[in-house]
Design a protein around this motif. Structure first.
Motif: not given
Length: 339
Positions: A249, A273, A275, A308
């Motif tokens: 992320h 991913r 965000h 992350v």
């Protein structure tokens, strides 16, 4: 000992300002042009009776509840903001009084849009020294009070909001793995508010010259991000032995859609991913990263053990990057965002 995030929270004001709304105030800000140039569709503006400390207090209460703590459990309270309620007292002290965190040691931090990550770094150090400590980190900004609606390029970008996280000890192997903090004072003129401080105090002249509004060199900022931020992210990942392709992320500062898209490409983060909340909330300054992180956490996107990568960047100029392994937070409730 591992230090990580025990709970997150966020708050967005009720008033939704769409691109069409802005077009009524700024005739040459065509809604399609705004969307194409920034990827922002709407943003939130604080109510006339809402200040930065009010937004921060709402986000703080969410984060504390998410961590299954009370305000009395907080040992340190840090507010990262570039739009304090006033020059004095510190906004953090107003938040302390509002939420009842009477035991907390409080202070403000101003690193503009990198503030949340810089505050995470401080919180990490405080917990390393005192493993039982609970540190409440809040990033909040009310940019609608300092944007110049005569400056189309800047006015369309910004909104208001607050995000928060409680920091403490977590299980071995989880939490903050490392941070990369960068300051480039030579670029201080790229984003600034000329007046209101000791160098250029408020006067009839500064008011007439609109010197209390935010000024930004958009092309210069994009050049800074393109050249400096990928280097900082690479340095962080190299030091931790993690390849960009392994990141699950990516949560960047929501500067504008074009800049974020290019940053992902140049940094080799296409597998992660990314965000994004800027389409709904715009650029929230220091709050954009924790608001986006809170949304990712509360929707269940972040899973046990996920890597992350956080990246803040902005005025100063400054960069704050943090790599963490996500620690699962039990019973994540739905975020009570205003509709």
């Amino acid at each position: 000992m591992a230090v990580g995030i025990l709970g997150t929270g966020s708050y967005l004001p009720h008033e939704v300002v769409t691109n069409s709304d802005l077009n009524t105030w700024i005739p040459d800000a065509d809604p399609d042009w705004i969307l194409q140039e920034t990827m922002v569709r709407s943003r939130r503006y604080a109510a006339p009776d809402e200040a930065t400390s009010d937004l921060a207090a709402h986000a703080a209460r969410q984060a504390i509840a998410h961590a299954a703590l009370t305000a009395g459990d907080i040992d340190f309270l840090i507010v990262a903001t570039a739009t304090p309620d006033s020059p004095q007292p510190p906004t953090s002290h107003l938040v302390q009084a509002a939420i009842g965190a009477d035991r907390a040691v409080c202070f403000d931090l101003n690193v503009v849009s990198s503030g949340f990550v810089f505050a995470l770094g401080i919180a990490h150090s405080l917990v390393v020294v005192n493993p039982s400590a609970r540190v409440l980190v809040i990033a909040a900004d009310v940019y609608s009070r300092i944007i110049d609606f005569a400056d189309r390029d800047t006015a369309v970008l910004f909104g208001d909001g607050a995000g928060a996280a409680v920091i403490g000890t977590v299980g071995h192997g989880y939490g903050i793995l490392d941070l990369e903090l960068v300051s480039r004072g030579s670029g201080h003129g790229l984003i600034h508010v000329p007046a209101g401080g000791s160098r250029l105090p408020a006067s009839e002249k500064t008011l007439a010259n609109a010197d209390h509004f935010l000024r930004m060199d958009g092309p210069g900022v994009r050049d800074f991000v393109a050249s400096e931020v990928p280097w900082a992210l690479e340095a962080l990942l190299r030091r931790t032995g993690v390849y960009a392709a392994a990141i699950d992320h990516f949560v960047p500062h929501q500067s504008d859609g074009v800049t974020v898209t290019e940053l992902v490409r140049v940094s080799g983060l296409g597998n992660a991913r990314t965000h994004v909340t800027l389409d709904r909330y715009g650029n929230l300054g220091s709050a954009s990263l924790p608001v986006t992180l809170d949304e990712a956490a509360r929707t269940g996107a972040l899973r046990d053990g996920d890597l992350v990568l956080l990246a803040g960047f902005g005025g100063g100029m400054s960069i704050g990057a943090c790599l963490l392994r996500w620690h699962p937070i039990e019973a994540v409730p739905a975020s009570p965002m205003p509709a």
